[in-house]
Scaffold this active site. Sequence first.
Site, PDB file in Angstrom:
ATOM      1  CG  ASP A 114      -1.946  -1.059   1.213  1.00 28.56           C
ATOM      2  OD1 ASP A 114      -2.715  -1.089   0.246  1.00 28.56           O
ATOM      3  OD2 ASP A 114      -1.986  -1.883   2.152  1.00 28.56           O
ATOM      4  CG  ASP A 174      -7.031  -4.105  -0.041  1.00 31.12           C
ATOM      5  OD1 ASP A 174      -6.680  -4.697   0.989  1.00 31.12           O
ATOM      6  OD2 ASP A 174      -6.458  -3.076  -0.459  1.00 31.12           O
TER       7      ASP A 174
HETATM    8  C1  DX5 Z   1      -6.356  -0.486   3.554  1.00 29.47           C
HETATM    9  C2  DX5 Z   1      -5.368  -1.205   2.692  1.00 29.47           C
HETATM   10  C3  DX5 Z   1      -5.373  -2.666   2.828  1.00 29.47           C
HETATM   11  C4  DX5 Z   1      -5.157  -3.133   4.223  1.00 29.47           C
HETATM   12  C5  DX5 Z   1      -6.003  -4.349   4.398  1.00 29.47           C
HETATM   13  O1  DX5 Z   1      -6.607   0.788   3.101  1.00 29.47           O
HETATM   14  O2  DX5 Z   1      -5.543  -0.909   1.330  1.00 29.47           O
HETATM   15  O3  DX5 Z   1      -4.501  -3.320   1.925  1.00 29.47           O
HETATM   16  O4  DX5 Z   1      -3.831  -3.435   4.519  1.00 29.47           O
HETATM   17  O5  DX5 Z   1      -5.870  -4.697   5.697  1.00 29.47           O
HETATM   18  P1  DX5 Z   1      -6.874  -5.652   6.461  1.00 29.47           P
HETATM   19  O6  DX5 Z   1      -6.806  -6.986   5.797  1.00 29.47           O
HETATM   20  O7  DX5 Z   1      -6.289  -5.635   7.820  1.00 29.47           O
HETATM   21  O8  DX5 Z   1      -8.239  -5.038   6.423  1.00 29.47           O
HETATM   22 ZN    ZN Z   2      -4.487  -2.199  -0.134  1.00 33.12          ZN
END
Ligand code: DX5
Ligand code: ZN
Length: 222
Positions: free
Chosen positions: A33, A170
Amino acid sequence: MKIYASLLSCDLLNIRNEISALAEAGIDGLHVDIMDGRFVRNIAFGIDFVKRICSSTDLPVSVHMMVDEPSPFVSAVACENVESVIVHREISDNLSDALNNIKNAGLGVGLAINPMTKVSDIENYASIIDTVLVMGVHPGFGGQTMLPEIPDKIDSLIAICEGNMSISIDGGVNSDTVNLVRIREDDTLIAGNYLFERTDENKVVGLKEKIKTLCCGISTGQ
Ligand code: DX5
Ligand code: ZN
């Protein structure tokens, strides 16, 4: 179906071992990210971090740009195992230019949609998109709960998806929510907090178990 690990929630001071453990446990790829503090109220990883990650693993890497003006960064991020760059439908930058920059860099083209964005808002871009990333939560932070409307949104997206456009999910993916969403053979689940939250077991064994749980929980439906 593939499982990618979002590195946002990993043990950052131990990231080399985290990536090795993920690879040994059979993860399909890494999700990194990038945030600018403007498109989302957070700052995450940067271009140099992506390059270091790429040089430390053979796993494919998808780069999720939660960035208002992603175009200048697209070619900079294109290292060998970056397979795709994902930009957001909601950016203020010229979206067609951003998507074309990704394509011209020889990378998979991803378009992400926030929870408030309608599925129909991607239709004008369908011909260039390889994957639509559906945010299960408001972007910017890991460890949030998937919003209740997401499974229906994915159903609507599947209904309009053209042949070679895959879906990635995601945010909020875990052993419970995996049972609520419909996902097809070429689609990808991205999990952060669920994979990295502590278990008492050996790291690789624990990750293998979680990856298996996500795979088995899938209700496939073409
Ligand atoms: C949030 C990110 C995700 C995040 C997902 O804005 O884009 O990639 O890391 O994390 P989890 O699986 O913890 O919701
Ligand atoms: Zn993400």
